[in-house]
Design a protein around this motif. Structure first.
Motif, PDB file in Angstrom:
ATOM      1  N   LEU A  24       0.832  -1.203   0.000  1.00 48.22           N
ATOM      2  CA  LEU A  24       0.000   0.000   0.000  1.00 48.22           C
ATOM      3  C   LEU A  24       0.870   1.259   0.000  1.00 48.22           C
ATOM      4  O   LEU A  24       0.595   2.223  -0.715  1.00 48.22           O
ATOM      5  N   SER A  25       1.940   1.227   0.772  1.00 49.98           N
ATOM      6  CA  SER A  25       2.863   2.364   0.817  1.00 49.98           C
ATOM      7  C   SER A  25       3.523   2.594  -0.537  1.00 49.98           C
ATOM      8  O   SER A  25       3.689   3.731  -0.980  1.00 49.98           O
ATOM      9  N   ILE A  26       3.903   1.502  -1.202  1.00 52.23           N
ATOM     10  CA  ILE A  26       4.497   1.630  -2.542  1.00 52.23           C
ATOM     11  C   ILE A  26       3.495   2.260  -3.495  1.00 52.23           C
ATOM     12  O   ILE A  26       3.824   3.170  -4.259  1.00 52.23           O
ATOM     13  N   GLY A  27       2.252   1.796  -3.432  1.00 50.21           N
ATOM     14  CA  GLY A  27       1.216   2.337  -4.315  1.00 50.21           C
ATOM     15  C   GLY A  27       0.953   3.811  -4.081  1.00 50.21           C
ATOM     16  O   GLY A  27       0.864   4.588  -5.035  1.00 50.21           O
ATOM     17  N   THR A  28       0.857   4.205  -2.835  1.00 50.55           N
ATOM     18  CA  THR A  28       0.585   5.615  -2.543  1.00 50.55           C
ATOM     19  C   THR A  28       1.784   6.488  -2.900  1.00 50.55           C
ATOM     20  O   THR A  28       1.617   7.622  -3.348  1.00 50.55           O
ATOM     21  N   THR A  29       2.983   5.951  -2.736  1.00 52.07           N
ATOM     22  CA  THR A  29       4.174   6.708  -3.116  1.00 52.07           C
ATOM     23  C   THR A  29       4.218   6.909  -4.626  1.00 52.07           C
ATOM     24  O   THR A  29       4.495   8.005  -5.119  1.00 52.07           O
ATOM     25  N   THR A  64      13.551   7.161  -4.491  1.00 54.73           N
ATOM     26  CA  THR A  64      14.251   6.690  -3.295  1.00 54.73           C
ATOM     27  C   THR A  64      13.279   6.032  -2.326  1.00 54.73           C
ATOM     28  O   THR A  64      13.571   4.974  -1.760  1.00 54.73           O
ATOM     29  N   GLY A  65      12.125   6.645  -2.140  1.00 58.38           N
ATOM     30  CA  GLY A  65      11.120   6.075  -1.242  1.00 58.38           C
ATOM     31  C   GLY A  65      10.649   4.708  -1.698  1.00 58.38           C
ATOM     32  O   GLY A  65      10.530   3.775  -0.899  1.00 58.38           O
ATOM     33  N   VAL A  66      10.400   4.560  -2.989  1.00 52.03           N
ATOM     34  CA  VAL A  66       9.968   3.265  -3.528  1.00 52.03           C
ATOM     35  C   VAL A  66      11.087   2.240  -3.373  1.00 52.03           C
ATOM     36  O   VAL A  66      10.838   1.093  -2.999  1.00 52.03           O
ATOM     37  N   ALA A  67      12.331   2.647  -3.633  1.00 48.65           N
ATOM     38  CA  ALA A  67      13.461   1.725  -3.487  1.00 48.65           C
ATOM     39  C   ALA A  67      13.588   1.233  -2.048  1.00 48.65           C
ATOM     40  O   ALA A  67      13.826   0.040  -1.808  1.00 48.65           O
ATOM     41  N   LEU A  68      13.401   2.113  -1.091  1.00 45.33           N
ATOM     42  CA  LEU A  68      13.457   1.709   0.316  1.00 45.33           C
ATOM     43  C   LEU A  68      12.331   0.733   0.664  1.00 45.33           C
ATOM     44  O   LEU A  68      12.545  -0.249   1.386  1.00 45.33           O
TER      45      LEU A  68
END
Length: 84
Positions: A24-29, A64-68
């Motif tokens: 979900l975090s990946i999707g929202t990012t 960067t956020g998605v990579a993390l």
């Protein structure tokens, strides 16, 4: 704080660290990338260099956020293999 609120808070924190929460975090990012694309188009149309630089920096932050998050997801998967 009541017991119900503490329980709900614990569940929310647990979800954030779960696979579903990570997806979900990946999707929202990635959803934030839509606004960055619009910002790039607008900056190019207006020939606004400063706005274009801002969009590029925002895109780098999203990447960067998605990579993390993907790294965290891979760690979760590797932990599952070791546990099994």
């Amino acid at each position: 704080m009541s017991t119900d609120k503490k329980s709900a808070l614990k569940k929310a924190k647990g979800f954030k660290k779960s696979k579903a929460g990570t997806y979900l975090s990946i999707g929202t990012t990635l959803f934030g990338a839509v606004s960055v694309i619009k910002q790039v188009k607008s900056a190019r149309t207006e020939q606004d260099t400063l706005q274009l630089v801002d969009a590029v920096v925002s895109a780098a932050a999203i990447a960067t956020g998605v990579a993390l998050l993907v790294r965290e997801l891979r760690r979760m998967n590797s932990d599952d293999v070791l546990a099994g």
